[in-house]
Scaffold this motif. Structure first.
Motif, mmCIF file in Angstrom:
data_model
loop_
_atom_site.group_PDB
_atom_site.id
_atom_site.type_symbol
_atom_site.label_atom_id
_atom_site.label_comp_id
_atom_site.label_asym_id
_atom_site.label_seq_id
_atom_site.Cartn_x
_atom_site.Cartn_y
_atom_site.Cartn_z
ATOM 1 N N MET A 31 -0.393 -6.705 -5.367
ATOM 2 C CA MET A 31 -1.283 -6.170 -4.361
ATOM 3 C C MET A 31 -0.998 -6.894 -3.051
ATOM 4 O O MET A 31 -0.944 -8.112 -3.003
ATOM 5 C CB MET A 31 -2.732 -6.393 -4.799
ATOM 6 C CG MET A 31 -3.730 -5.921 -3.803
ATOM 7 S SD MET A 31 -5.508 -6.071 -4.176
ATOM 8 C CE MET A 31 -5.667 -6.312 -5.876
ATOM 9 N N THR A 32 -0.809 -6.152 -1.970
ATOM 10 C CA THR A 32 -0.568 -6.775 -0.681
ATOM 11 C C THR A 32 -1.871 -7.333 -0.142
ATOM 12 O O THR A 32 -2.965 -6.967 -0.578
ATOM 13 C CB THR A 32 0.006 -5.751 0.324
ATOM 14 O OG1 THR A 32 -0.993 -4.767 0.597
ATOM 15 C CG2 THR A 32 1.272 -5.109 -0.206
ATOM 16 N N SER A 33 -1.747 -8.224 0.830
ATOM 17 C CA SER A 33 -2.961 -8.833 1.380
ATOM 18 C C SER A 33 -3.824 -7.792 2.094
ATOM 19 O O SER A 33 -5.046 -7.872 2.067
ATOM 20 C CB SER A 33 -2.596 -9.969 2.334
ATOM 21 O OG SER A 33 -1.804 -9.486 3.390
ATOM 22 N N ARG A 34 -3.188 -6.810 2.696
ATOM 23 C CA ARG A 34 -3.951 -5.770 3.388
ATOM 24 C C ARG A 34 -4.727 -4.908 2.389
ATOM 25 O O ARG A 34 -5.892 -4.595 2.604
ATOM 26 C CB ARG A 34 -3.009 -4.892 4.218
ATOM 27 C CG ARG A 34 -3.729 -4.013 5.206
ATOM 28 C CD ARG A 34 -2.759 -3.389 6.154
ATOM 29 N NE ARG A 34 -2.308 -4.410 7.084
ATOM 30 C CZ ARG A 34 -2.227 -4.242 8.388
ATOM 31 N NH1 ARG A 34 -2.523 -3.089 8.917
ATOM 32 N NH2 ARG A 34 -1.823 -5.206 9.164
ATOM 33 N N THR A 35 -4.102 -4.568 1.289
ATOM 34 C CA THR A 35 -4.779 -3.790 0.246
ATOM 35 C C THR A 35 -5.920 -4.601 -0.344
ATOM 36 O O THR A 35 -7.018 -4.078 -0.537
ATOM 37 C CB THR A 35 -3.783 -3.396 -0.858
ATOM 38 O OG1 THR A 35 -2.690 -2.679 -0.272
ATOM 39 C CG2 THR A 35 -4.448 -2.544 -1.915
#
Length: 153
Positions: free
Chosen positions: A1-5
């Motif tokens: 999971m990306t930090s933005r997600t």
């Protein structure tokens, strides 16, 4: 999971919990009992603190992204100059070397937001997230005369 997600997932969870807290707070206040009213009012404060924290985080993220874009346009964005282990992790000695160089640059130019931006990246690479955030806030503050944290420029 990306930090933005991850940020959006946690933000949605915060908003959901806030709605539940407000709903419960309304029900407690509606009881008319002093204890219920007190607890109900407290239930209104908790979402307020969460929303304030979320707002501050968004402002910080936007301001630091703005500085990164400006530094990239100037060609001064730090490149990944760190050695890595076979597993891909940052070599601690390499991070310490880069950090020492960035710290010396910051001491030589205490009014330049660019060196503090690069120092914040070095702190983050060395694994010191609290100091990285504080140093980035300092860089934002130094740059503040041309970039307002809450502006949409």
């Amino acid at each position: 999971m990306t930090s933005r997600t991850g940020f959006f997932v946690l933000s949605a969870a915060l908003l959901l919990v806030s709605l539940v807290c407000i709903g419960e707070g309304v029900q407690l206040v509606a009881t008319g009992k002093p204890l219920g009213i007190g607890l109900g009012l407290c239930a209104f404060v908790v979402p307020g603190i969460g929303v304030w924290f979320l707002r501050q985080t968004v402002r910080f993220g936007r301001a630091s992204e703005r500085l990164a874009r400006e530094l990239e346009a100037e060609g001064g964005l730090p490149v990944d100059e760190l050695r890595r282990t076979d597993a891909g992790r940052i070599d601690r000695a390499s991070a310490d070397e880069v950090f020492a160089r960035r710290k010396a640059e910051a001491e030589q130019s205490p009014g330049d937001w660019r060196v503090f931006f690069r120092l914040a990246v070095a702190y983050a690479d060395a694994g010191d997230t609290p100091r990285a955030r504080k140093t980035m806030q300092h860089a934002i503050k130094l740059h503040g005369s041309t970039v307002q944290i809450g502006s949409t420029k």
